[in-house]
Design an enzyme around this catalytic site. Structure first.
Site, PDB file in Angstrom:
ATOM      1  N   GLY A  83      79.685  97.247  13.850  1.00  0.00           N
ATOM      2  CA  GLY A  83      78.257  97.366  14.123  1.00  0.00           C
ATOM      3  C   GLY A  83      77.380  97.535  12.902  1.00  0.00           C
ATOM      4  CB  ILE A 107      76.356  89.362  16.013  1.00  0.00           C
ATOM      5  CG1 ILE A 107      75.858  87.923  15.754  1.00  0.00           C
ATOM      6  CG2 ILE A 107      76.364  89.659  17.509  1.00  0.00           C
ATOM      7  CD1 ILE A 107      76.779  86.836  16.255  1.00  0.00           C
ATOM      8  CE1 TYR A 149      86.692  83.506  13.606  1.00  0.00           C
ATOM      9  CE2 TYR A 149      85.789  81.292  13.342  1.00  0.00           C
ATOM     10  CZ  TYR A 149      85.620  82.623  13.677  1.00  0.00           C
ATOM     11  OH  TYR A 149      84.394  83.069  14.087  1.00  0.00           O
TER      12      TYR A 149
END
Length: 248
Positions: free
Chosen positions: A15, A19, A150
């Site tokens: 966080g 985003i 990924y």
């Protein structure tokens, strides 16, 4: 002031930037109590001070850190109403023939194993009616050369999210996936690419997007808030693609 998430406890992994940071700002604006995690102490504490959130240092790849996070949340709140599993990395770029074990383990340990056990360990703390949002990517459904690890990590993440939606439905816990296309974050910079290469990639990406622009993390944040609020009470097991039309 938007009061839709008042008295809700939210947890956002990763966080402190991109985003995750945008989501922290949005959930706080809607009056949720928000705890953010991240690996870099200075960055996490700076982001927490900036957003009015609670900082917690944890590496999503570490099962020990996940357990400590669970203990902190149990002691501090005794519940979670919103869980946004956001932390992730792209890793290095290499063909399947050339990929290193270290790169494979690094990406999978954060993006898949870490996300999986973050969800697994925190399920007992989820309130009935809670919302889980998992950040994936449109790469889960693409097969570009030199990005196999990924892409595979995000495809695996999508699979467990849908299984979790089925398992937790009896408690009215909703699990949804957000799969962004290219957004204005530092995720590519963290992959170790130089400024010239980044600019070239960004130009190529913008040209491939029908809307001819990169996404804004604030828009993803609003979607996280929506999926976590009462208006989305009948949405679970869904993948929402936010890519400016790139997958058309």
């Amino acid at each position: 002031m938007n009061h839709t998430l008042q008295h809700k406890v939210a947890v956002i992994t990763g966080g402190n930037s991109g985003i995750g940071l945008a989501a922290a700002k949005e959930l706080v604006a809607r009056e949720a109590t928000v705890l953010i995690t991240g690996r870099r102490k200075e960055a996490v504490y700076k982001a927490a001070a900036e957003t009015g959130t609670i900082p917690f240092i944890a590496d999503q790849a570490s099962l020990e850190d996940i357990e400590k996070l669970k203990e902190e949340l149990q002691e501090r709140f005794g519940k979670i109403d919103i869980l946004f599993i956001n932390a992730g990395i792209t890793g290095g770029f290499a063909s399947i023939a050339d990929v290193s074990v270290e790169n494979f383990d690094s990406v999978m340990n954060i993006n898949f194993r870490g996300a999986y056990f973050t969800l697994s360990k925190l399920i007992p703390l989820l309130s009935d009616g809670a919302s889980v949002v998992i950040l994936s990517s449109i790469v889960a459904a693409t097969y570009h050369p030199n990005s196999s690890v990924y892409q595979a990590s995000k495809a695996a993440l999508n699979s467990i999210a849908k299984t979790a939606a089925a398992e937790l439905a009896s408690r009215n816990i909703r699990v949804n996936i957000i799969s962004p296309g290219p957004h204005k974050t530092e995720v590519m910079k963290k992959a170790g690419l130089d400024a010239t290469t980044l600019e070239q990639i960004n130009d190529q990406l913008v040209n491939s997007i029908p809307l001819k622009k990169m996404g804004d993390p604030a828009d993803i944040a609003k979607l996280v808030a929506y999926l976590s609020g009462p208006e989305a009470g009948f949405i679970t097991g869904s993948e929402i693609i936010v890519d400016g039309g790139m997958m058309l």
